[in-house]
Design a protein around this motif. Structure first.
Motif, PDB file in Angstrom:
ATOM      1  N   ARG B  24      30.433  59.362  24.275  1.00  0.00           N
ATOM      2  CA  ARG B  24      29.351  59.942  25.049  1.00  0.00           C
ATOM      3  C   ARG B  24      29.801  60.610  26.337  1.00  0.00           C
ATOM      4  O   ARG B  24      28.996  61.125  27.079  1.00  0.00           O
ATOM      5  CB  ARG B  24      28.329  58.854  25.397  1.00  0.00           C
ATOM      6  CG  ARG B  24      27.469  58.485  24.227  1.00  0.00           C
ATOM      7  CD  ARG B  24      26.262  57.729  24.687  1.00  0.00           C
ATOM      8  NE  ARG B  24      26.603  56.454  25.260  1.00  0.00           N
ATOM      9  CZ  ARG B  24      25.844  55.818  26.133  1.00  0.00           C
ATOM     10  NH1 ARG B  24      24.726  56.333  26.535  1.00  0.00           N
ATOM     11  NH2 ARG B  24      26.207  54.641  26.587  1.00  0.00           N
ATOM     12  N   GLN B 322      26.400  56.061  18.465  1.00  0.00           N
ATOM     13  CA  GLN B 322      27.647  55.671  19.116  1.00  0.00           C
ATOM     14  C   GLN B 322      28.694  55.434  18.033  1.00  0.00           C
ATOM     15  O   GLN B 322      28.433  55.666  16.850  1.00  0.00           O
ATOM     16  CB  GLN B 322      27.422  54.425  19.970  1.00  0.00           C
ATOM     17  CG  GLN B 322      26.463  54.692  21.125  1.00  0.00           C
ATOM     18  CD  GLN B 322      26.178  53.470  21.955  1.00  0.00           C
ATOM     19  OE1 GLN B 322      25.383  52.634  21.573  1.00  0.00           O
ATOM     20  NE2 GLN B 322      26.823  53.351  23.100  1.00  0.00           N
ATOM     21  N   ASP B 348      32.646  55.560  26.655  1.00  0.00           N
ATOM     22  CA  ASP B 348      31.331  55.007  26.339  1.00  0.00           C
ATOM     23  C   ASP B 348      31.384  53.515  26.677  1.00  0.00           C
ATOM     24  O   ASP B 348      32.469  52.930  26.759  1.00  0.00           O
ATOM     25  CB  ASP B 348      31.012  55.213  24.850  1.00  0.00           C
ATOM     26  CG  ASP B 348      29.525  55.077  24.553  1.00  0.00           C
ATOM     27  OD1 ASP B 348      28.764  54.740  25.474  1.00  0.00           O
ATOM     28  OD2 ASP B 348      29.132  55.319  23.401  1.00  0.00           O
ATOM     29  N   THR B 374      34.461  51.755  30.625  1.00  0.00           N
ATOM     30  CA  THR B 374      34.341  52.801  29.592  1.00  0.00           C
ATOM     31  C   THR B 374      35.717  53.346  29.208  1.00  0.00           C
ATOM     32  O   THR B 374      35.811  54.372  28.558  1.00  0.00           O
ATOM     33  CB  THR B 374      33.490  53.990  30.091  1.00  0.00           C
ATOM     34  OG1 THR B 374      34.172  54.602  31.194  1.00  0.00           O
ATOM     35  CG2 THR B 374      32.113  53.570  30.548  1.00  0.00           C
TER      36      THR B 374
END
Lengths: 375, 585
Positions: B24, B322, B348, B374
């Protein structure tokens, strides 16, 4: 971009329905004066008598576009194009709506046709390059933009697009050359501001922030610089974003974009009650933007008010029918209200969009039909 | 303002045309000040001294041409010989060029002294190929745990003969594929509550060497501008399978009849069967890579309805898919309901989905404080209460899929450390940077991990399968005064492994639910003895809900021991408890 919506379809689109001419002319005048309700009623009246009246269809599309009903505008332009498939004004208007919706793959074939019909249409060429960049056809975009650069060397927008295209194509040297030209062609604050936008669009947030800070060093009152820096800082999850939005709003209390981003930032940081006023103000200032409805709806859902969330999310979906995150939240809110059948329909829409995206990814890789050499 | 505006706010980047796993582009949230609380668990890698030295071969070491080389496989803690000590099973992969001759799955017998002996050959488990997931359960109710493995190629069912050996019964069980498929997640599940374990198998994607572009053959297959292997996006997705146990050693494919085959267009990975909506019937959650994850809700009449989107576990809070690799299931907020943690790609966060008890999940990732991490590609995970304080913690193993990236972009390391979030008991978690011991901070490219007490000392240890390296065995040494309780369920009318059985423990004013799972983490199997940290509590009240729905209660169970509870008979004396020789602290 030099031009956005080409808003008024001209009367040449009238197709000989003389009796309807006064009604049409009155509606067109209402459109020109901004009386959209009267314009809509007039064009609808014409269409009731002559369903294929291209002039009425084209102008009704403009009315829908101006009143933030893109799904209706798209349907109306498509209906008109079924009557006159090669009409360039309709193609341009439909393409512009798609670009505004960021439905670049839908817009792409329209601009391809427009450019093929008239190579000197610089606006269509710029829009074609925009669509190509956003649909992964970066090499084709670069080719088109380099020709545009020769045809129109002083256009900052073209240089800006060339910079983005080369950055996306992992050619930083060529990007730098284009951006240097951009810098040389503009005053330092302006060029850094545009450079910041290039880096932001390319998700190079550190460089973008540096550019905007330079802008503010050169001119602390440069319009939009605090807001743009705030946007970059939001992407970096930097709490200093809030200060930048505050500075932007001190400069211009009606900066709807700064209000929207501030509201979203506060939401992200779980400061829900504080997020409501800026988001509501942003919505009032720019009622055609789906994002504020989305965030306000999501917030209602998160705070246990699904019934209040539903109409907000429905409005967001109406304004941006291609955005899965809206449908996803709407489906969840409907389910929480016990409206399971509606929820299922909405989630089916999410699945359809996701499935289309997956198909596109599969198409992009183009699994080879002929055997790959085995080791 | 256009979509760009919202994307920036979501800190996301358009992913529609990307040919790799979903990422993301999320930047980590700033870390808060450390809580300063002591952490009483200390994890040390003792794999080498325990005798776990054979590397798990999986793909080329220098860079992978195909996605099949990158996914890796699970790890298993199970007691195959019923001696009360956890043994270890480690699936293994292969190489397209010159796979080492000893590239095989391995079974290690627990010597009960902190070491293990490789008994693979003696057990009849030598097998080469691209193994992926594992699930353990007594499908024939003979008192010994059987083993099912997924492969790119042909999945395998091993029946435990009860004498230390296993027999490949795939063909006679009716589990041979018509064509080569890429089995990934798998879990035993008694979906019709008839007392026999049925089998769910997730498939990852359609992979064929003849038609899949090799790295560098397709420009769409790049990450951060560097050519990498293609997939999963861009490759054809798969459907999933459900096999009904006929009770005579054979299985029938009921994928279509049960509704499982209706779910199309997903890249399935880890599968976990558990009762998420508290109706007494097992549901199945499948973490899916770069496509919406799936929640198959049990309709209680032999069919399932896929309902992940409406329930809030298919996508993240932003409505985006995801990379869905690992799955941990547990009662993280101590409300008696099963929550879900899923792990994803770099850039992410892992996602924490909190269950309201009716399988309506809300994404609490950022509120819980997980947004600070992340950096890594994350795989195996769990909700183990590592310090026995009564609050489950979060543990995640990590490792990149692209060894070649490190050469192009040095900061994108292939081997990365483990991630440990301590439960602060107020809905928030704190990432521990170094406090968990050297086993946590060591960098590896890890995939599967499982949790269990291999040395029977009253805490949870961790087994991790690493790519092209020996595994890690993180021995947990807990200090401090906290108490614990382990519960082993034995089904009688229900399946003997008691898979799907739930224990709800009440201790010190808290309530915590756990279920016996036969796959979790990343394609892995953890200790079937449920472990409850009790904090200062010296006893717990237990409520057991057996897989067939029957309930039993046991009050005031003293802490610091293993109790074996047999369906209908309460706590029983068992040789398994004798394995706990250490006195209670």
């Amino acid at each position: 971009m030099r031009a956005l919506l080409c808003l008024l379809c001209v009367s040449r689109l009238l197709c000989g329905a003389d009796a309807l001419l006064p009604v049409f002319q009155k509606a067109a005048a209402a459109l020109s004066s901004g009386d959209y309700a009267a314009a809509e009623a007039g064009f609808q009246q014409v269409l009731k008598a002559a369903p294929n009246h291209v002039g009425a269809l084209g102008n009704l599309g403009v009315v829908y576009s101006r009143t933030s009903r893109p799904d209706k505008a798209i349907a109306t332009y498509q209906r008109a194009l079924r009557v006159v498939p090669q009409d360039k004004a309709l193609m341009l208007n439909l393409g512009l709506i798609y670009v505004k919706q960021e439905s670049y793959s839908d817009a792409l074939p329209l601009f391809e046709k427009l450019v093929a019909a008239n190579r000197s249409n610089l606006q269509a060429r710029e829009l074609l390059a925009t669509c190509q960049i956003n649909t992964g056809r970066v090499a084709a975009a670069i080719q088109g933009l380099e020709t545009l650069r020769k045809d129109d060397p002083n256009t900052a927008f073209v240089l800006y697009m060339v910079g983005i295209a080369y950055l996306k194509n992992k050619e930083p040297e060529k990007a730098r050359a284009a951006l240097n030209e951009l810098v040389a062609a503009s005053p330092p604050a302006q060029s850094n501001f545009m450079l910041g936008k290039v880096y932001y669009e390319s998700a190079r947030f550190e460089e973008a922030a540096e550019c905007y800070r330079t802008v503010l060093e050169l001119d602390g009152t440069y319009a939009g610089a605090h807001r743009e820096l705030g946007k970059v800082l939001v992407s970096q999850r930097d709490p200093a974003a809030e200060t930048e939005f505050a500075a932007a709003l001190a400069q211009n209390a009606n900066d709807s974009e700064a209000l929207y981003f501030l509201g979203g930032f506060l939401m992200q940081n779980d400061r829900l009650p504080e997020a409501v006023p800026p988001l509501e103000r942003a919505r009032d200032l720019n009622p055609g933007f789906w994002g504020t409805y989305f965030y306000l709806g999501k917030m209602k859902f998160q705070t246990g008010l699904p019934r209040e969330a539903v109409p907000l999310l429905q409005k967001a979906a109406e304004l941006n029918p291609g955005e899965t995150s809206v449908y996803y939240q709407l489906g969840r809110a409907l389910s929480a209200c016990g409206r399971e059948a509606e929820s299922r329909r909405v989630m089916e829409r999410v699945r359809e969009i996701k499935s289309r995206e997956l198909d596109k990814a599969i198409e992009a890789v183009q699994v080879q039909k002929t055997p790959v050499q085995k080791r | 303002m256009t979509r760009r505006g919202i994307l920036a706010l979501l800190a996301a980047l358009p992913a529609s045309l990307r040919a790799q796993m979903a990422s993301r582009g999320v930047k980590a949230l700033p870390r808060g000040a450390p809580s300063g609380r002591p952490f009483h668990a200390h994890l040390t890698d003792v794999a080498a001294q325990a005798g776990l030295r054979a590397p798990t071969i999986y793909g080329a070491e220098s860079g992978s041409d195909y996605i099949v080389e990158t996914i890796g496989c699970g790890a298993v803690f199970f007691d195959y010989d019923n001696d009360g000590w956890l043994d270890i099973f480690l699936p293994c992969g292969s190489r397209f060029n010159e796979a080492p001759k000893d590239a095989t799955n391995r079974l290690y017998k627990n010597n009960r002294d902190g070491t293990f002996t490789d008994v693979t050959e003696k057990a009849g488990l030598v097998r080469s190929g691209w193994a992926c997931g594992a699930t353990v359960g007594d499908y024939n109710n003979d008192g010994f745990e059987d083993l099912f493995l997924t492969y790119w190629g042909q999945n395998v069912l091993y029946r435990n003969n009860g004498d230390g050996s296993f027999t490949d019964v795939t063909k006679e069980a009716g589990l041979l594929n018509q064509k080569a498929r890429w089995g990934s997640g798998c879990t035993w599940v008694d979906y019709d509550r008839d007392g026999r374990l049925d089998l769910f198998v997730a498939n990852y994607l359609q992979f064929d060497l003849k038609t899949t572009p090799r790295k560098g053959q397709d420009t769409a297959c790049n990450w951060k501008g560097v050519a990498v292997n293609c997939g999963p996006r861009g490759l054809l997705p798969e459907t999933h399978l459900l096999y009904h146990n006929n009770g005579d050693g054979t299985f029938s494919d009921v994928s279509v009849k049960s509704g499982i085959a209706k779910a199309k267009g997903s890249y399935g990975l880890t599968a976990v069967a558990a009762d998420f909506d508290n109706d007494g019937w097992p549901d199945i959650f499948v973490a899916c890579d770069s496509t919406p994850s799936l929640l198959f809700r049990n309709n209680r009449e032999g069919t399932f309805t896929e309902d992940g989107m409406a329930r809030g576990v298919a996508l993240n809070d932003d409505g985006a898919e995801q990379a869905g690799m690992g799955v941990a299931v547990g009662d993280i907020n101590l409300d008696g309901h099963l929550d879900i943690l899923t792990t994803h790609f770099a850039d992410d966060t892992s996602t924490l989905s909190i269950n309201d008890g009716r399988a309506n999940f809300r994404d609490e990732t950022l509120r819980a404080g997980l947004g600070v991490e992340t950096r890594f590609v994350s795989w195996g995970c769990g909700m183990p209460d590592l310090d026995n304080d009564g609050y489950p913690d979060l543990f995640v193993v990590t490792g990149s899929v692209y060894p070649e990236m490190e050469r192009a972009i040095p900061e994108l390391a292939y081997k990365t450390p483990r991630v440990l979030f301590r439960n602060l008991s107020n809905g928030k978690f704190e990432e521990l940077m170094g406090e968990g011991g050297p086993g946590v901070s060591a960098a590896h490219s890890s995939r599967g991990c499982c949790f269990g007490d291999f040395d029977n000392d009253g805490d949870l240890d961790i087994l991790i399968n690493n790519m092209n390296e020996a595994p890690s065995l993180l021995r947990n040494d807990v200090s401090g005064p906290n108490h614990w309780l382990k519960v082993k369920l034995i089904g009688v009318v229900s399946n003997r492994s008691a898979i799907g059985g739930r224990v709800t423990a009440r201790y010190g004013g808290k309530v915590q639910a756990q279920e016996v799972l036969s796959q979790s983490g990343f394609l892995s199997v953890s200790d079937s003895r449920l472990h409850f940290g009790l904090g200062a509590a010296e006893f717990a009240d237990l409520e057991i809900r057996w897989p067939n729905g029957r309930k039993e209660s046991v009050a005031k169970v003293p802490a610091d021991r293993l109790v074996v509870i047999k369906e209908g008979a309460g706590i029983i004396e068992s040789p398994l408890t004798a394995a706990f020789t250490k006195p209670a602290r």
